[in-house]
Design a protein around this motif. Structure first.
Motif, PDB file in Angstrom:
ATOM      1  N   ALA A   1       0.874  -1.180   0.000  1.00 43.40           N
ATOM      2  CA  ALA A   1       0.000   0.000   0.000  1.00 43.40           C
ATOM      3  C   ALA A   1       0.905   1.222   0.000  1.00 43.40           C
ATOM      4  O   ALA A   1       1.702   1.409   0.919  1.00 43.40           O
ATOM      5  N   THR A   2       0.802   2.026  -1.051  1.00 43.81           N
ATOM      6  CA  THR A   2       1.599   3.238  -1.166  1.00 43.81           C
ATOM      7  C   THR A   2       0.683   4.433  -0.913  1.00 43.81           C
ATOM      8  O   THR A   2      -0.340   4.596  -1.581  1.00 43.81           O
ATOM      9  N   VAL A   3       1.062   5.259   0.053  1.00 39.08           N
ATOM     10  CA  VAL A   3       0.233   6.401   0.456  1.00 39.08           C
ATOM     11  C   VAL A   3       0.886   7.690  -0.020  1.00 39.08           C
ATOM     12  O   VAL A   3       2.012   8.006   0.361  1.00 39.08           O
ATOM     13  N   SER A   4       0.158   8.420  -0.860  1.00 33.07           N
ATOM     14  CA  SER A   4       0.544   9.764  -1.278  1.00 33.07           C
ATOM     15  C   SER A   4      -0.417  10.738  -0.608  1.00 33.07           C
ATOM     16  O   SER A   4      -1.491  10.353  -0.145  1.00 33.07           O
ATOM     17  N   VAL A   5      -0.042  12.005  -0.574  1.00 31.04           N
ATOM     18  CA  VAL A   5      -0.873  13.011   0.086  1.00 31.04           C
ATOM     19  C   VAL A   5      -1.307  14.052  -0.938  1.00 31.04           C
ATOM     20  O   VAL A   5      -0.479  14.629  -1.648  1.00 31.04           O
ATOM     21  N   ASP A   6      -2.620  14.272  -1.022  1.00 28.64           N
ATOM     22  CA  ASP A   6      -3.196  15.305  -1.885  1.00 28.64           C
ATOM     23  C   ASP A   6      -3.629  16.470  -1.020  1.00 28.64           C
ATOM     24  O   ASP A   6      -4.290  16.289   0.004  1.00 28.64           O
ATOM     25  N   ARG A   7      -3.258  17.693  -1.442  1.00 27.78           N
ATOM     26  CA  ARG A   7      -3.622  18.912  -0.718  1.00 27.78           C
ATOM     27  C   ARG A   7      -4.746  19.607  -1.474  1.00 27.78           C
ATOM     28  O   ARG A   7      -4.655  19.818  -2.675  1.00 27.78           O
ATOM     29  N   ILE A   8      -5.807  19.982  -0.763  1.00 24.32           N
ATOM     30  CA  ILE A   8      -6.923  20.723  -1.342  1.00 24.32           C
ATOM     31  C   ILE A   8      -7.110  21.988  -0.512  1.00 24.32           C
ATOM     32  O   ILE A   8      -7.418  21.923   0.677  1.00 24.32           O
ATOM     33  N   ILE A   9      -6.891  23.147  -1.145  1.00 23.81           N
ATOM     34  CA  ILE A   9      -7.064  24.437  -0.483  1.00 23.81           C
ATOM     35  C   ILE A   9      -8.386  25.006  -0.953  1.00 23.81           C
ATOM     36  O   ILE A   9      -8.613  25.149  -2.157  1.00 23.81           O
ATOM     37  N   ALA A  10      -9.265  25.341  -0.009  1.00 20.12           N
ATOM     38  CA  ALA A  10     -10.578  25.876  -0.350  1.00 20.12           C
ATOM     39  C   ALA A  10     -10.772  27.223   0.331  1.00 20.12           C
ATOM     40  O   ALA A  10     -10.374  27.416   1.476  1.00 20.12           O
ATOM     41  N   ASP A  11     -11.400  28.158  -0.411  1.00 22.42           N
ATOM     42  CA  ASP A  11     -11.718  29.456   0.182  1.00 22.42           C
ATOM     43  C   ASP A  11     -13.212  29.741   0.106  1.00 22.42           C
ATOM     44  O   ASP A  11     -13.627  30.881   0.169  1.00 22.42           O
ATOM     45  N   GLY A  12     -14.005  28.726  -0.027  1.00 24.71           N
ATOM     46  CA  GLY A  12     -15.447  28.906  -0.102  1.00 24.71           C
ATOM     47  C   GLY A  12     -15.988  28.541  -1.470  1.00 24.71           C
ATOM     48  O   GLY A  12     -16.863  27.713  -1.592  1.00 24.71           O
ATOM     49  N   GLY A  13     -15.468  29.158  -2.513  1.00 23.31           N
ATOM     50  CA  GLY A  13     -15.980  28.882  -3.852  1.00 23.31           C
ATOM     51  C   GLY A  13     -14.974  28.256  -4.797  1.00 23.31           C
ATOM     52  O   GLY A  13     -15.337  27.715  -5.833  1.00 23.31           O
TER      53      GLY A  13
ATOM     54  N   GLN B   1       4.448  26.294   4.213  1.00 25.50           N
ATOM     55  CA  GLN B   1       5.001  27.364   3.365  1.00 25.50           C
ATOM     56  C   GLN B   1       4.615  27.173   1.897  1.00 25.50           C
ATOM     57  O   GLN B   1       4.354  28.147   1.183  1.00 25.50           O
ATOM     58  N   HIS B   2       4.550  25.924   1.442  1.00 25.56           N
ATOM     59  CA  HIS B   2       4.166  25.656   0.050  1.00 25.56           C
ATOM     60  C   HIS B   2       2.689  25.983  -0.180  1.00 25.56           C
ATOM     61  O   HIS B   2       2.322  26.484  -1.244  1.00 25.56           O
ATOM     62  N   ALA B   3       1.854  25.700   0.827  1.00 23.67           N
ATOM     63  CA  ALA B   3       0.431  26.028   0.714  1.00 23.67           C
ATOM     64  C   ALA B   3       0.242  27.545   0.648  1.00 23.67           C
ATOM     65  O   ALA B   3      -0.547  28.047  -0.169  1.00 23.67           O
ATOM     66  N   LEU B   4       0.972  28.279   1.476  1.00 28.02           N
ATOM     67  CA  LEU B   4       0.884  29.743   1.429  1.00 28.02           C
ATOM     68  C   LEU B   4       1.370  30.279   0.086  1.00 28.02           C
ATOM     69  O   LEU B   4       0.785  31.218  -0.471  1.00 28.02           O
ATOM     70  N   ALA B   5       2.420  29.694  -0.453  1.00 24.21           N
ATOM     71  CA  ALA B   5       2.920  30.108  -1.767  1.00 24.21           C
ATOM     72  C   ALA B   5       1.902  29.806  -2.856  1.00 24.21           C
ATOM     73  O   ALA B   5       1.737  30.593  -3.807  1.00 24.21           O
ATOM     74  N   ALA B   6       1.189  28.692  -2.744  1.00 17.28           N
ATOM     75  CA  ALA B   6       0.159  28.359  -3.733  1.00 17.28           C
ATOM     76  C   ALA B   6      -1.000  29.343  -3.672  1.00 17.28           C
ATOM     77  O   ALA B   6      -1.545  29.746  -4.705  1.00 17.28           O
ATOM     78  N   ILE B   7      -1.358  29.785  -2.469  1.00 17.12           N
ATOM     79  CA  ILE B   7      -2.410  30.793  -2.320  1.00 17.12           C
ATOM     80  C   ILE B   7      -1.970  32.110  -2.951  1.00 17.12           C
ATOM     81  O   ILE B   7      -2.720  32.744  -3.688  1.00 17.12           O
ATOM     82  N   ASP B   8      -0.723  32.525  -2.675  1.00 14.40           N
ATOM     83  CA  ASP B   8      -0.204  33.750  -3.261  1.00 14.40           C
ATOM     84  C   ASP B   8      -0.154  33.668  -4.791  1.00 14.40           C
ATOM     85  O   ASP B   8      -0.501  34.618  -5.481  1.00 14.40           O
ATOM     86  N   ALA B   9       0.267  32.538  -5.317  1.00 17.09           N
ATOM     87  CA  ALA B   9       0.335  32.356  -6.767  1.00 17.09           C
ATOM     88  C   ALA B   9      -1.045  32.438  -7.396  1.00 17.09           C
ATOM     89  O   ALA B   9      -1.221  33.043  -8.454  1.00 17.09           O
ATOM     90  N   ALA B  10      -2.038  31.860  -6.745  1.00 13.50           N
ATOM     91  CA  ALA B  10      -3.404  31.926  -7.266  1.00 13.50           C
ATOM     92  C   ALA B  10      -3.935  33.359  -7.238  1.00 13.50           C
ATOM     93  O   ALA B  10      -4.586  33.804  -8.196  1.00 13.50           O
ATOM     94  N   HIS B  11      -3.618  34.099  -6.166  1.00 14.54           N
ATOM     95  CA  HIS B  11      -4.034  35.508  -6.107  1.00 14.54           C
ATOM     96  C   HIS B  11      -3.342  36.331  -7.197  1.00 14.54           C
ATOM     97  O   HIS B  11      -3.980  37.173  -7.829  1.00 14.54           O
ATOM     98  N   ASN B  12      -2.059  36.106  -7.395  1.00 16.03           N
ATOM     99  CA  ASN B  12      -1.334  36.839  -8.423  1.00 16.03           C
ATOM    100  C   ASN B  12      -1.865  36.525  -9.812  1.00 16.03           C
ATOM    101  O   ASN B  12      -1.972  37.406 -10.667  1.00 16.03           O
TER     102      ASN B  12
END
Length: 142
Positions: A63-75, A127-138
């Motif tokens: 069993a190989t476990v990978s991790v998926d990140r889902i960032i949600a801001d409501g919509g 830190q990577h999640a915060l960078a992804a949020i900033d990239a999406a805003h930019n």
């Protein structure tokens, strides 16, 4: 082992996949971040079984476990796979046919370790999640 059997193993093994959730405050908003385990299972028979000799067959379950990140801001949601995998194995004597229950048990027995892996991935991914949020805003502002 057939593709259909492997698909059944995978479906059975991912029935109760844990989720680790955190809230990130950034840029004046709160973002819900879910870290979900993506479990891929395999079963492989090694060795041989000659009619008149003792069998040397072994079933190697993985069993190989990978991790998926889902960032949600409501919509909106941002999906990404977090680097790093964790692998769990179990060896049983004999052929792998008819062992769906043992493959499911492998994943269920490792639920605490999978949860710990999700928590560790969430802690190292902040830190990577915060960078992804900033990239999406930019990207949205252009």
């Amino acid at each position: 082992m057939s593709l259909l059997a492997l698909t059944a193993f995978a479906a059975a093994a991912t029935a109760s996949v844990p989720v680790h959730s955190v809230a990130l405050d950034h840029r004046g908003g709160t973002y819900k971040v879910d870290y979900r385990a993506a479990v891929e299972t395999r079963a492989r028979t090694i060795g041989m079984s000659a009619g008149t000799r003792p069998s040397t067959q072994r079933c190697i379950m993985t069993a190989t476990v990978s991790v998926d990140r889902i960032i949600a801001d409501g919509g909106h949601e941002l999906h990404a796979r977090v680097p790093g995998e964790k692998t769990f194995t179990r060896n049983l004597p004999g052929d792998c046919r008819g062992r769906a229950e043992q493959l499911t048990a492998l994943v269920e027995d490792r639920q605490p370790a999978i949860g710990a892996h999700l928590a560790a991935a969430a802690a190292s991914d902040r830190q990577h999640a915060l960078a992804a949020i900033d990239a999406a805003h930019n990207l949205a502002s252009n």
